[in-house]
Design an enzyme around this catalytic site. Structure first.
Site, PDB file in Angstrom:
ATOM      1  N   VAL A  77       0.849  -1.181   0.000  1.00 34.59           N
ATOM      2  CA  VAL A  77       0.000   0.000   0.000  1.00 34.59           C
ATOM      3  C   VAL A  77       0.891   1.239   0.000  1.00 34.59           C
ATOM      4  O   VAL A  77       1.840   1.315   0.784  1.00 34.59           O
ATOM      5  CB  VAL A  77      -0.863   0.004   1.289  1.00 34.59           C
ATOM      6  CG1 VAL A  77      -1.743   1.233   1.339  1.00 34.59           C
ATOM      7  CG2 VAL A  77      -1.676  -1.268   1.375  1.00 34.59           C
ATOM      8  N   CYS A  78       0.598   2.193  -0.858  1.00 39.41           N
ATOM      9  CA  CYS A  78       1.417   3.408  -0.910  1.00 39.41           C
ATOM     10  C   CYS A  78       1.232   4.234   0.358  1.00 39.41           C
ATOM     11  O   CYS A  78       0.108   4.574   0.733  1.00 39.41           O
ATOM     12  CB  CYS A  78       1.042   4.253  -2.118  1.00 39.41           C
ATOM     13  SG  CYS A  78       1.882   5.852  -2.125  1.00 39.41           S
ATOM     14  N   VAL A  79       2.348   4.580   0.989  1.00 38.66           N
ATOM     15  CA  VAL A  79       2.283   5.310   2.264  1.00 38.66           C
ATOM     16  C   VAL A  79       1.713   6.719   2.080  1.00 38.66           C
ATOM     17  O   VAL A  79       0.861   7.148   2.862  1.00 38.66           O
ATOM     18  CB  VAL A  79       3.675   5.326   2.952  1.00 38.66           C
ATOM     19  CG1 VAL A  79       4.707   6.077   2.143  1.00 38.66           C
ATOM     20  CG2 VAL A  79       3.586   5.923   4.345  1.00 38.66           C
TER      21      VAL A  79
END
Lengths: 119, 102, 131
Positions: A77-79
């Site tokens: 998941v992209c931070v």
């Protein structure tokens, strides 16, 4: 062959995540490897542990989780996109990890093919 | 080098199919998925355009998405091949790049 | 932007990446988050191309002013791309013409190419990322 997958949309507004999951599953069943699934834009919402869909429908989050469990698929998941949308480390369902956008670019470099599912 | 283009929106709603067909090269493949599958049916306003594109580009439509929408795979435009997710994976492997028109 | 900037990539593989923009800014977040993706890609020493076509060309329209929306005007960032060695920006001529715009309306130097040339350029890419 190694596939990278990018999921741009959340679990229920769009079919994107379902399509990506069906594609990933078919690829694994055919003997291919999923190098990484990267969740970006509203796609980060696919990682929430708080989703409880009605029991007579599919559970998109659980589908991904099971894929990670059964086949060690790397679900990232992209931070930055996650922080914007309230998805942080504590929000993650098992099987997902949170990391930087560089993980997407790296998947593009390392995988033989990159497939995007979006709106 | 060849590209698999995927389109997922109805041409009645968005321009992505038109944009895709305007850029795809001869010998590329175009796969209609999700809400783009309606473009594959014969009798629609886009049927002639699809049949025309099929002269140089290989056209495919995802069967499970047709069935989900009550659309008959037997009624797709001549020249469009109905495939399942296995076929989608094969196309993605056979082409060197995948371009998803969103 | 770029709080999660990666370290220099040492993999040695250089691929042709293309980020395809077909959507206008502000109505949806795609333009902004694609730009964030482009900036991160700079750390990986790849052959990066950015394509603007259809409504995507509005992302680099001059004179954007978002004050009354309270949204961040991220358009100056396109001008900063050069500093990241990202200089291959392509705009489709037909998309400009359809919208009554010319190259002078754009806030960053680009190469204007025809739809046919854009198709050929896309065909040479290894990784195409769209939103």
């Amino acid at each position: 062959m190694k596939f990278g997958i990018l999921v741009n949309e959340g679990p229920y507004n769009h079919q994107a995540s379902d399509s990506a999951y069906r594609f990933a599953k078919a690829a694994i069943d055919k003997g291919h490897e999923i190098y990484r699934v990267f969740f970006y834009y509203d796609g980060v919402l696919n990682a929430t542990k708080h989703s409880e869909p009605p029991s007579d429908d599919r559970n998109v989050i659980k589908n991904w989780q099971k894929l990670a469990e059964d086949h060690k698929v790397d679900l990232v998941v992209c931070v930055a996109a996650g922080f914007r949308r309230g998805i942080v480390e504590d929000s993650l369902a098992p099987g997902f990890r949170i990391s930087g956008l560089g993980q997407l670019i790296e998947a593009g470099i390392q995988a033989d093919r990159m497939v995007t599912f979006g709106d | 080098m060849s590209t698999l283009h995927t389109v997922n929106k109805s041409p009645f709603e968005r321009s992505s199919l038109q944009a895709c067909l305007g850029h795809a090269q001869a010998s590329d493949s175009v796969l209609l998925i999700e809400d783009a599958v309606m473009a594959a049916l014969s009798g629609t306003a886009f049927a002639a355009k699809l049949a025309d594109a099929g002269q140089s580009i290989k056209l495919f439509v995802l069967g499970p998405d047709l069935k989900a929408r009550g659309l008959d795979p037997a009624k797709v435009v001549n020249g469009i091949t109905v495939i399942d997710y296995d076929g989608f994976v094969d196309l993605a492997a056979e082409n060197s790049t995948i371009h998803s028109w969103l | 932007m770029g709080e999660d900037m990666e370290e220099e990539y040492e993999g040695g593989i250089v691929k042709k990446f293309m980020f395809v923009n077909r959507k206008a800014p502000y109505g949806t977040i795609y333009a902004l988050e694609v730009l964030e993706m482009v900036l991160i890609s700079a750390a990986f020493d790849q052959d990066v191309h950015i394509a603007f076509l259809d409504d995507g060309i509005y992302q680099i329209k001059k004179g954007q002013d978002t004050k009354e929306l309270g949204m961040k005007n991220f358009s100056p960032t396109y001008r900063a791309l050069e500093g990241y060695d990202i200089e291959k920006l392509f705009v489709e001529r037909e998309s400009l013409e359809e919208r009554g715009l010319t190259e002078d309306d754009l806030l960053v130097p680009v190469e204007v190419i025809s739809r046919a040339e854009m198709g050929a350029l896309m065909a040479g890419m290894d990784v195409v990322l769209t939103a």
